[in-house]
Scaffold this active site. Structure first.
Site, PDB file in Angstrom:
ATOM      1  N   GLU A 126      20.693   1.001  65.787  1.00  0.00           N
ATOM      2  CA  GLU A 126      21.994   1.452  65.308  1.00  0.00           C
ATOM      3  C   GLU A 126      22.600   2.507  66.227  1.00  0.00           C
ATOM      4  OE1 GLU A 126      22.013   4.005  61.754  1.00  0.00           O
ATOM      5  OE2 GLU A 126      19.836   4.165  61.956  1.00  0.00           O
TER       6      GLU A 126
ATOM      7  N   GLU B  86      23.052   4.658  51.878  1.00  0.00           N
ATOM      8  CA  GLU B  86      22.360   5.726  52.585  1.00  0.00           C
ATOM      9  C   GLU B  86      23.287   6.937  52.660  1.00  0.00           C
ATOM     10  OE1 GLU B  86      19.643   6.241  56.613  1.00  0.00           O
ATOM     11  OE2 GLU B  86      21.774   5.786  56.791  1.00  0.00           O
TER      12      GLU B  86
END
Length: 263
Positions: free
Chosen positions: A143, A240
């Site tokens: 990511e 998240e």
């Protein structure tokens, strides 16, 4: 319908980690993810998953001191042996817990003159890990993280993610796309998702700029969730975020997004 997973490293932190599995299930989640599960024996995690009919869909390879301000593990040339040891540890957990994806955090380069060397090391380590995890049928993801929260992070944009993905060219390597981080970098998340959904294996989200739950910032989650639900994507969407207030009070977005009750 979207499939949401609860990130137990940030949600339900009012409880000890082992008790968060039950809480996630009680509040409508069928899957969870954990940033770094290694504080618990893999067998203990497996027992909680089984007891509450949950799937662990994602966790990370160890990142050394990244969250404490260090450079991390996956891109540091001097740490390649340590990285391979971390991959072996993750493999042990993955063989038992059977996640859908394993995430590798690129990390920082605190000496800009070495950035190219760090990028090359990261690409080599990604290819190594993707080979290891492909052998057990698990996809490897990585990511981008915004450079406001983590200055020096070597991948901080969608274009850099795409460049690495193309350079490595591994058939079991995909992107973890984090809506919070890319919103923080003022990117057009909707445009990227529309164009590159075939390259994304996992989503994570939080509102921006505060990283709280949907509705606490400026991200248009109604539009983004509708978009993800409408494209050919069968993976999970990971919550998240850092709850503003208690975790249970932060879950109002679930009813509107998935039809499941926020109990």
């Amino acid at each position: 319908m979207l499939r949401f997973s609860a990130n137990l490293s940030l949600l339900f932190t009012e409880l000890p980690l082992l008790e968060r599995f039950q809480a996630a299930k009680a509040y409508g989640f069928d899957a969870v993810e954990i940033q770094f599960p290694y504080e618990l024996p893999a067998a203990a995690v497996q027992a909680e998953l089984g007891a509450h009919d949950l799937k662990l869909v994602l966790f990370n390879v160890d990142a050394d001191t990244l969250l404490q301000g260090g450079e991390g593990l996956a891109a540091v040339p001097e740490k390649q042996s340590q990285f391979k040891a971390a991959v072996a540890q993750t493999l042990d957990y993955a063989q038992l817990l059977k996640p859908e994806a394993i995430n590798i955090l690129p990390g920082r380069c605190l000496n800009p003159s070495r950035l190219a060397e760090y990028q090359q090391t990261f690409q080599a380590n990604l290819a190594y890990a993707a080979d290891v995890f492909a052998d057990i049928g698990v996809t490897t993801v990585f990511e981008a993280v915004n450079s406001h929260d983590m200055p020096g992070f070597i991948i901080d944009s969608s274009l850099k993610m795409l460049s690495v993905l193309a350079a490595v060219g591994h058939p079991r390597l995909r992107l973890q796309y984090d809506i919070y981080h890319m919103s923080r970098m003022q990117e057009d998340c909707a445009a990227f998702i529309t164009q590159h959904i075939d390259k994304i294996a996992h989503f994570q989200f939080a509102d921006c700029p505060g990283r709280g739950q949907p509705g606490t910032g400026r991200v248009d989650f109604a539009n983004l969730f509708d978009l993800i639900a409408g494209v050919p994507y069968q993976g999970w969407v990971g919550a998240e975020y850092k709850p503003v207030g208690s975790t249970t009070d932060s879950l109002g977005w679930m009813k509107n997004s998935s039809g499941k009750p926020a109990l």
